[in-house]
Design a protein around this motif. Structure first.
Motif, PDB file in Angstrom:
ATOM      1  N   PRO A 280       0.821  -1.317   0.090  1.00 15.05           N
ATOM      2  CA  PRO A 280       0.186   0.149  -0.092  1.00 15.05           C
ATOM      3  C   PRO A 280       1.100   1.386   0.106  1.00 15.05           C
ATOM      4  CG  PRO A 280      -0.862  -1.547   1.515  1.00 15.05           C
ATOM      5  CD  PRO A 280       0.684  -2.165   1.305  1.00 15.05           C
ATOM      6  N   THR A 281       2.050   1.124   0.348  1.00 17.09           N
ATOM      7  CA  THR A 281       3.061   2.415   0.645  1.00 17.09           C
ATOM      8  C   THR A 281       3.239   2.819  -0.748  1.00 17.09           C
ATOM      9  OG1 THR A 281       3.808   1.651   2.723  1.00 17.09           O
ATOM     10  CG2 THR A 281       4.973   3.397   1.726  1.00 17.09           C
ATOM     11  N   PHE A 282       3.827   1.709  -1.784  1.00 18.90           N
ATOM     12  CA  PHE A 282       3.873   2.109  -3.170  1.00 18.90           C
ATOM     13  C   PHE A 282       2.991   2.560  -3.957  1.00 18.90           C
ATOM     14  CE2 PHE A 282       7.799  -1.217  -2.748  1.00 18.90           C
ATOM     15  CZ  PHE A 282       8.515  -0.293  -1.952  1.00 18.90           C
ATOM     16  N   THR A 283       1.561   2.101  -3.574  1.00 20.21           N
ATOM     17  CA  THR A 283       0.677   2.369  -4.243  1.00 20.21           C
ATOM     18  C   THR A 283       0.351   3.973  -3.910  1.00 20.21           C
ATOM     19  OG1 THR A 283      -0.669   0.434  -4.057  1.00 20.21           O
ATOM     20  CG2 THR A 283      -2.036   2.201  -4.424  1.00 20.21           C
ATOM     21  N   PHE A 284       0.480   4.203  -2.484  1.00 17.21           N
ATOM     22  CA  PHE A 284       0.532   5.718  -2.233  1.00 17.21           C
ATOM     23  C   PHE A 284       1.639   6.682  -2.532  1.00 17.21           C
ATOM     24  CE2 PHE A 284       1.715   9.153   1.167  1.00 17.21           C
ATOM     25  CZ  PHE A 284       0.933   9.680   0.865  1.00 17.21           C
ATOM     26  N   PHE A 285       2.586   6.070  -2.918  1.00 18.09           N
ATOM     27  CA  PHE A 285       3.782   6.753  -3.571  1.00 18.09           C
ATOM     28  C   PHE A 285       3.444   7.049  -4.920  1.00 18.09           C
ATOM     29  CE2 PHE A 285       7.406   6.538  -6.408  1.00 18.09           C
ATOM     30  CZ  PHE A 285       8.462   7.391  -5.884  1.00 18.09           C
ATOM     31  N   LEU A 286       2.748   6.184  -5.756  1.00 21.55           N
ATOM     32  CA  LEU A 286       2.413   6.406  -7.229  1.00 21.55           C
ATOM     33  C   LEU A 286       1.337   7.422  -7.316  1.00 21.55           C
ATOM     34  CD1 LEU A 286       2.374   5.523 -10.262  1.00 21.55           C
ATOM     35  CD2 LEU A 286       0.786   3.873  -9.545  1.00 21.55           C
ATOM     36  N   ALA A 287       0.470   7.309  -6.454  1.00 22.81           N
ATOM     37  CA  ALA A 287      -0.792   8.505  -6.435  1.00 22.81           C
ATOM     38  C   ALA A 287      -0.127   9.813  -5.916  1.00 22.81           C
ATOM     39  CB  ALA A 287      -1.706   8.072  -5.278  1.00 22.81           C
ATOM     40  N   GLY A 288       0.710   9.890  -5.174  1.00 22.65           N
ATOM     41  CA  GLY A 288       1.140  11.225  -4.825  1.00 22.65           C
ATOM     42  C   GLY A 288       2.233  11.910  -5.777  1.00 22.65           C
ATOM     43  N   ASN A 289       2.839  11.203  -6.162  1.00 21.98           N
ATOM     44  CA  ASN A 289       3.618  11.476  -7.393  1.00 21.98           C
ATOM     45  C   ASN A 289       2.926  11.926  -8.533  1.00 21.98           C
ATOM     46  OD1 ASN A 289       6.834  11.516  -6.902  1.00 21.98           O
ATOM     47  ND2 ASN A 289       5.845   9.872  -6.051  1.00 21.98           N
ATOM     48  N   ALA A 290       1.994  11.179  -9.143  1.00 21.64           N
ATOM     49  CA  ALA A 290       1.050  11.470  -9.994  1.00 21.64           C
ATOM     50  C   ALA A 290       0.282  12.905  -9.853  1.00 21.64           C
ATOM     51  CB  ALA A 290       0.028  10.335 -10.465  1.00 21.64           C
ATOM     52  N   ILE A 291      -0.079  12.822  -8.670  1.00 20.67           N
ATOM     53  CA  ILE A 291      -1.024  14.118  -8.412  1.00 20.67           C
ATOM     54  C   ILE A 291      -0.042  15.450  -8.478  1.00 20.67           C
ATOM     55  CG2 ILE A 291      -2.220  15.430  -6.666  1.00 20.67           C
ATOM     56  CD1 ILE A 291      -3.251  12.658  -5.671  1.00 20.67           C
ATOM     57  N   THR A 292       1.105  15.306  -7.846  1.00 15.63           N
ATOM     58  CA  THR A 292       2.258  16.289  -8.105  1.00 15.63           C
ATOM     59  C   THR A 292       2.543  16.807  -9.392  1.00 15.63           C
ATOM     60  OG1 THR A 292       2.865  15.772  -5.671  1.00 15.63           O
ATOM     61  CG2 THR A 292       4.388  17.068  -7.226  1.00 15.63           C
ATOM     62  N   CYS A 293       2.511  15.635 -10.181  1.00 15.99           N
ATOM     63  CA  CYS A 293       2.913  15.957 -11.664  1.00 15.99           C
ATOM     64  C   CYS A 293       1.997  16.556 -12.403  1.00 15.99           C
ATOM     65  CB  CYS A 293       3.507  14.564 -12.259  1.00 15.99           C
ATOM     66  SG  CYS A 293       3.816  14.697 -14.025  1.00 15.99           S
ATOM     67  N   ALA A 294       0.650  16.079 -12.203  1.00 13.23           N
ATOM     68  CA  ALA A 294      -0.382  16.889 -12.613  1.00 13.23           C
ATOM     69  C   ALA A 294      -0.465  18.090 -12.421  1.00 13.23           C
ATOM     70  CB  ALA A 294      -1.723  16.027 -12.338  1.00 13.23           C
ATOM     71  N   TYR A 295      -0.305  18.602 -11.007  1.00  9.31           N
ATOM     72  CA  TYR A 295      -0.367  19.976 -10.575  1.00  9.31           C
ATOM     73  C   TYR A 295       0.669  20.685 -11.365  1.00  9.31           C
ATOM     74  CZ  TYR A 295       1.353  23.683  -7.859  1.00  9.31           C
ATOM     75  OH  TYR A 295       1.743  25.109  -7.277  1.00  9.31           O
ATOM     76  N   LEU A 296       1.845  20.156 -11.413  1.00  6.54           N
ATOM     77  CA  LEU A 296       2.757  21.024 -11.963  1.00  6.54           C
ATOM     78  C   LEU A 296       2.515  21.254 -13.366  1.00  6.54           C
ATOM     79  CD1 LEU A 296       5.967  19.308 -10.364  1.00  6.54           C
ATOM     80  CD2 LEU A 296       5.192  21.447  -9.991  1.00  6.54           C
ATOM     81  N   VAL A 297       2.063  20.454 -13.948  1.00  4.53           N
ATOM     82  CA  VAL A 297       1.596  20.690 -15.519  1.00  4.53           C
ATOM     83  C   VAL A 297       0.590  21.779 -15.548  1.00  4.53           C
ATOM     84  CG1 VAL A 297       0.449  19.736 -17.495  1.00  4.53           C
ATOM     85  CG2 VAL A 297       2.182  18.319 -16.463  1.00  4.53           C
TER      86      VAL A 297
END
Length: 232
Positions: free
Chosen positions: A117-134
């Motif tokens: 579950p930690t890696f799943t949270f890692f994936l979601a967190g980085n994806a959200i941050t990447c979308a925000y930066l775009v």
């Protein structure tokens, strides 16, 4: 006509104006001095106008808008770098999976990011941050075109701080799991999984490093936004 005589009779004060040539040092420094010489009246001086002293005007000073435009350009470049870092971290983590060549009748030894579950949270967190930066790129471009704008800069500062907190928490949690996968925990009889899954662990470790790189860039973005707002 005698100037002093007419001044005595009418009570006016004559202020002669002299043309002063600027020296070489004045050209270099950009100061333009307008000298005003006071001429005393022959009378008691009652009712004489105050002497006006012209303050030197400095030319060629650095404009605050130019400094802020330079900060905005650096901000845009760093955002693009942060997008690459967080997108790479999310992509590597989302495609990490390994099957061991041996298996039994009832078990197949497989490791995937969604098993943790930690890696799943890692994936979601980085994806959200990447979308925000775009999505923040147009606001960063606005700050370049209009360097004195405050609303867009304040909005970027707030959301950059939130993105920094999200990415830091995701990267830190994933780093703890990666450490256990590499070293295990003898006190709880957790073996080191990386001894068997020699392809899975390097990929997740690289993803965590990329995420921490994004955290560092986000921290610099927050500092730049705060400095630009402080100069206002």
């Amino acid at each position: 006509m005698d100037l002093s005589r007419s001044g005595k009779e009418s009570g006016d004060i004559a202020i002669p104006v002299r043309e002063v040539k600027s020296s070489r040092s004045g050209k270099e420094s950009g100061d333009i001095a307008i000298p005003v010489r006071e001429v005393k009246s022959s009378k008691s001086g009652k009712g004489a106008p105050p002497v006006v002293v012209a303050a030197p005007t400095r030319l060629g000073q650095a404009s605050p808008a130019g400094w802020k435009r330079g900060v905005a350009i650096i901000d845009l470049i760093l955002r693009i770098c942060a997008i690459a870092a967080t997108l790479g971290a999310a992509a590597v983590m989302g495609t990490t999976s390994q099957n061991l060549p041996f298996f039994t009748r009832f078990f197949q030894f497989q490791a995937s990011y969604d098993d943790f579950p930690t890696f799943t949270f890692f994936l979601a967190g980085n994806a959200i941050t990447c979308a925000y930066l775009v999505l923040s790129l147009p606001f960063s471009i606005v700050c370049i075109v209009r360097p004195n704008i405050i609303g867009a800069r304040m909005l970027l500062l707030i959301f950059d701080t939130l993105a920094l907190a999200l990415t830091m928490s995701a990267a830190s949690a994933a780093a703890a799991i990666v450490y256990l996968a590499h070293n295990g925990n003898p006190n709880t009889n957790w073996p080191a999984l990386c001894q068997q899954f020699n392809e899975f662990c390097p990929r997740v470790s690289g993803a965590v490093v990329g995420s921490f790189l994004g955290v560092l860039i986000l921290a610099v973005l927050v500092i730049l936004s705060a400095a630009a707002l402080r100069r206002n």
